[in-house]
Structure formats: C-alpha cells, structure tokens
Design an enzyme around this catalytic site. Structure first.
Site: not given
Length: 201
Positions: A168, A99, A150
C-alpha cells in the site's frame, strides 16, 4: 584522528558497548565521534547501534538523525547513501556487490558486480530486511520486517515479502498518485551520480 585508528577503536572497542543503543550514553557519543572520522559524510545526531559492520566506511554517507540497527551489515564495495530521519531495525543487510553468474567459469572466480544503494529521507527499514545492490528507496517508504528488496521502492510505499512488493502507500487513500505528490526531495542516484539530501541548517 586518522581513519585507520578510528576503525580500530570502533571495531575493537566502541561497537561492542551495549549502552551505545541508548541516546546520550557515552557509548553512543563515542560511536558518533568515531564514525564522523570514518564515513564519507556523517550528519548530525546519527545513532550507530551495537555491532554494526560497514567495512572501511569510506563509501557510506548518513544524513541527520538517522540510525544503523544493531548487528546490521552495510556493504562497502560501492556507495551507500542513507538520508535524514531513517530508522533501521536490527540485523538489516545492505549489499553493494554480487558475484557474476556467467556459465563456463566458476562463480567464485568471476569479478564482483558492484552497484550503489540509496535510501531516501524518513524511511523505516524493518528488522532483517535485505536490500540488494543498485536499489533506491524513495522518501517516506516503509520496508516490512524480513523483506527482500530486489527493485526500487517508490516514495511513501509500504513494501513487504520475498521478493518485496508494494502492499500500500502511506496516504489517506493509499494511492500511488497521492503518494508521489506527497514525496519530497529524496536522495537519489541518476546517471551514475549520487545526490545527497541537504542537511538541515
């Protein structure tokens, strides 16, 4: 078979067959038969576990020998590309829209912001991972269970946490340079164009 009929049969019948999570069962074969008529592109030997939701499926492409985990939800408002040999745990969420959040207008009235998601080859997505819109996952990456992704994930990186961070790399010395050198031709999104990894001959 028309896409609409295949969708009705998938959501109404075959997605609920518990045996569809066992290789070679009639449930698995029925799901594979239907998604070949639903997805934009479908590779060989895909495994769709029970109760996966992918909307209309018309924006989803899957490579060879890849799977969608049980009870996973795959966004359908923008392109989703899943490469070859991808493993996916249960209840994974891949979002392709979000949104708008501009002030002064109720968020529910703002248009959706859509962006594609691309998962490279030989990727392991752990249970209950969340992948946000516009993300590219490099070849050979591992997403730990519960990770919230993200940002783009480099090839051969092992990521985890909220938000997900590189823990890692899958190399003998764990270095980014070695991991990058080991990477192969990932599915990728560049300049708005999406390249799908070649199916095996």
């Amino acid at each position: 078979m028309k896409r609409a009929l295949a969708l009705v049969l998938y959501y109404g019948v075959t997605s609920h067959i518990q045996s569809s999570d066992n290789p070679g069962t009639i449930g698995e074969r029925l799901n594979r038969f239907l998604v070949r008529r639903i997805f934009r592109k479908c590779g060989r030997n895909v495994n769709i576990r029970p109760r996966v939701y992918f909307g209309s499926g018309r924006n989803l492409s899957m490579g060879d020998d890849s799977m969608l985990g049980q009870n996973s939800i795959i966004g359908s408002t923008a392109e989703v590309i899943i490469g070859n040999d991808v493993m996916m745990g249960p209840e994974v969420l891949i979002y392709t829209s979000n949104h708008g959040m501009e002030p002064g207008i109720p968020m529910r009235r703002q248009p959706l912001q859509c962006a594609p998601v691309c998962v490279g080859n030989d990727v392991w997505i752990g249970a209950r991972c969340i992948i946000l819109p516009g993300i590219t996952i490099g070849d050979g990456a591992v997403l730990a269970a519960g990770a919230v992704v993200t940002a783009d994930v480099p090839a051969n990186a092992v990521v985890g946490g909220v938000p997900a961070k590189v823990l890692k790399y899958r190399t003998t010395n764990g270095s980014k340079a070695s991991a990058a050198a080991a990477g192969t031709g990932a599915a990728h999104i560049a300049g708005g164009n999406i390249a799908f990894p070649e199916s095996r001959s």
